[in-house]
Design a protein around this motif. Structure first.
Motif, PDB file in Angstrom:
ATOM      1  N   MET A   1       2.697   5.838  -5.039  1.00 42.27           N
ATOM      2  CA  MET A   1       1.518   6.016  -4.196  1.00 42.27           C
ATOM      3  C   MET A   1       1.516   7.444  -3.647  1.00 42.27           C
ATOM      4  SD  MET A   1       1.207   2.463  -2.057  1.00 42.27           S
ATOM      5  CE  MET A   1       2.824   2.628  -1.289  1.00 42.27           C
ATOM      6  N   LYS A   2       0.309   7.939  -3.384  1.00 40.57           N
ATOM      7  CA  LYS A   2       0.172   9.294  -2.860  1.00 40.57           C
ATOM      8  C   LYS A   2      -0.705   9.272  -1.612  1.00 40.57           C
ATOM      9  CE  LYS A   2       0.097  12.943  -5.163  1.00 40.57           C
ATOM     10  NZ  LYS A   2      -0.252  14.139  -5.990  1.00 40.57           N
ATOM     11  N   ALA A   3      -0.290  10.031  -0.607  1.00 40.20           N
ATOM     12  CA  ALA A   3      -1.065  10.162   0.631  1.00 40.20           C
ATOM     13  C   ALA A   3      -1.294  11.632   0.919  1.00 40.20           C
ATOM     14  CB  ALA A   3      -0.341   9.502   1.794  1.00 40.20           C
ATOM     15  N   LEU A   4      -2.471  11.923   1.472  1.00 34.54           N
ATOM     16  CA  LEU A   4      -2.811  13.266   1.927  1.00 34.54           C
ATOM     17  C   LEU A   4      -3.014  13.212   3.433  1.00 34.54           C
ATOM     18  CD1 LEU A   4      -3.736  16.243   1.499  1.00 34.54           C
ATOM     19  CD2 LEU A   4      -6.066  15.327   1.206  1.00 34.54           C
ATOM     20  N   VAL A   5      -2.313  14.059   4.167  1.00 35.18           N
ATOM     21  CA  VAL A   5      -2.499  14.189   5.610  1.00 35.18           C
ATOM     22  C   VAL A   5      -3.239  15.497   5.862  1.00 35.18           C
ATOM     23  CG1 VAL A   5      -1.351  14.416   7.839  1.00 35.18           C
ATOM     24  CG2 VAL A   5      -0.414  12.862   6.102  1.00 35.18           C
ATOM     25  N   VAL A   6      -4.424  15.387   6.459  1.00 35.03           N
ATOM     26  CA  VAL A   6      -5.243  16.561   6.763  1.00 35.03           C
ATOM     27  C   VAL A   6      -5.282  16.709   8.273  1.00 35.03           C
ATOM     28  CG1 VAL A   6      -7.501  17.639   6.534  1.00 35.03           C
ATOM     29  CG2 VAL A   6      -6.631  16.183   4.695  1.00 35.03           C
ATOM     30  N   ARG A   7      -4.796  17.839   8.790  1.00 32.73           N
ATOM     31  CA  ARG A   7      -4.646  17.980  10.240  1.00 32.73           C
ATOM     32  C   ARG A   7      -5.060  19.375  10.692  1.00 32.73           C
ATOM     33  NH1 ARG A   7       2.001  17.747  10.250  1.00 32.73           N
ATOM     34  NH2 ARG A   7       2.383  19.877   9.500  1.00 32.73           N
ATOM     35  N   GLY A   8      -5.666  19.414  11.887  1.00 33.54           N
ATOM     36  CA  GLY A   8      -6.123  20.684  12.428  1.00 33.54           C
ATOM     37  C   GLY A   8      -7.230  20.460  13.432  1.00 33.54           C
ATOM     38  N   GLY A   9      -8.110  21.437  13.566  1.00 32.22           N
ATOM     39  CA  GLY A   9      -9.177  21.331  14.541  1.00 32.22           C
ATOM     40  C   GLY A   9      -8.672  21.642  15.938  1.00 32.22           C
ATOM     41  N   TRP A  10      -9.247  20.974  16.945  1.00 32.21           N
ATOM     42  CA  TRP A  10      -8.920  21.246  18.347  1.00 32.21           C
ATOM     43  C   TRP A  10      -7.448  20.988  18.611  1.00 32.21           C
ATOM     44  CZ3 TRP A  10      -8.514  17.813  22.901  1.00 32.21           C
ATOM     45  CH2 TRP A  10      -8.478  18.544  24.099  1.00 32.21           C
ATOM     46  N   ALA A  11      -6.747  22.003  19.121  1.00 26.19           N
ATOM     47  CA  ALA A  11      -5.301  21.905  19.310  1.00 26.19           C
ATOM     48  C   ALA A  11      -4.904  20.908  20.392  1.00 26.19           C
ATOM     49  CB  ALA A  11      -4.728  23.284  19.637  1.00 26.19           C
ATOM     50  N   LEU A  23       4.898  10.908   9.219  1.00 26.67           N
ATOM     51  CA  LEU A  23       5.313  11.340   7.889  1.00 26.67           C
ATOM     52  C   LEU A  23       6.551  10.591   7.397  1.00 26.67           C
ATOM     53  CD1 LEU A  23       4.720  15.211   8.046  1.00 26.67           C
ATOM     54  CD2 LEU A  23       3.160  13.405   7.274  1.00 26.67           C
ATOM     55  N   PRO A  24       7.595  10.420   8.227  1.00 26.35           N
ATOM     56  CA  PRO A  24       8.743   9.648   7.741  1.00 26.35           C
ATOM     57  C   PRO A  24       8.384   8.209   7.395  1.00 26.35           C
ATOM     58  CG  PRO A  24       9.351  10.946   9.662  1.00 26.35           C
ATOM     59  CD  PRO A  24       7.856  11.013   9.550  1.00 26.35           C
TER      60      PRO A  24
END
Length: 210
Positions: A1-11, A23-24
């Motif tokens: 299986m594959k996962a994509l984590v997209v993170r950012g924007g307002w700190a 993530l773990p």
């Protein structure tokens, strides 16, 4: 299986610190995980992922990037997230709001003591009980296609004249894909609360492509 984590924007929503907590778990659950700190990830073919975990508050999602994200979900890629990283993102995109099924509009009183009540026996919340916490209580607008599994209630106060109960955790289907949303999670520490952590971890697995 594959996962994509997209993170950012307002700190202020700690996109790195919040997502690093999971993530773990994703890796131990059998996912090969890619992490992107840019919305450029939505320029690619997302259909190769079984799950997209988004933690991106505010921001602008172009029509082309939204089309890429929605096409993946329609094809079976799961979408999951919490708090502003999912439900206070890309306000200008009506398509995105329709995909997620809810939109943050306020957190009266800023950081307040409130309860989250469990309202279903769905696998995401099975065996959990209602709990109290002090953090932002999200007032959200949602649609009737959501399956609601937890709620929170705002007491009557000016300018609203009666108690208001809104979803705090929901799931929904979109084409062949699944969407999981949890409105708790302003501080990374909120995500460490055992019931919140359990719901999010279960929600990530539930949303992932079968």
């Amino acid at each position: 299986m594959k996962a994509l984590v997209v993170r950012g924007g307002w700190a202020g929503h700690s996109p790195v610190g919040a997502t690093d907590r999971f993530l773990p778990f994703l890796r131990s659950s059998g996912f090969e995980v890619d992490v992107s700190d840019s919305l450029d990830a939505y320029d690619e073919d997302l259909g190769r992922y079984d799950l997209v975990v988004q933690c991106w508050s505010d921001g602008v999602l172009t029509d082309d990037r939204f089309a890429c994200l929605e096409a993946a979900v329609l094809g079976g890629t799961g979408l999951a997230g919490w708090h502003g990283g999912l439900v206070d993102a890309f306000r200008h995109s009506r398509g995105y709001l329709r995909l997620v099924g809810g939109q943050f509009v306020a957190h009266p009183g800023d950081f307040v003591e409130h309860r989250v009540e469990i309202t279903s026996t769905h696998p995401v919340v099975e065996g959990l009980s209602g709990f109290s916490l002090r953090t932002e209580q999200y007032w959200v607008l949602t649609d009737g296609l959501n399956d609601v599994h937890a709620t929170t209630t705002f007491a009557a106060a000016e300018p609203w004249h009666a108690p208001l109960t809104v979803p705090a955790v929901w799931t929904r289907r979109w084409g062949a894909g699944r969407v999981f949303a949890c409105t708790v999670g302003h501080h990374p520490a909120d995500l460490d609360l055992p019931p919140v952590r359990t719901m999010v971890e279960r929600g990530l697995l539930w949303a992932a492509r079968r």
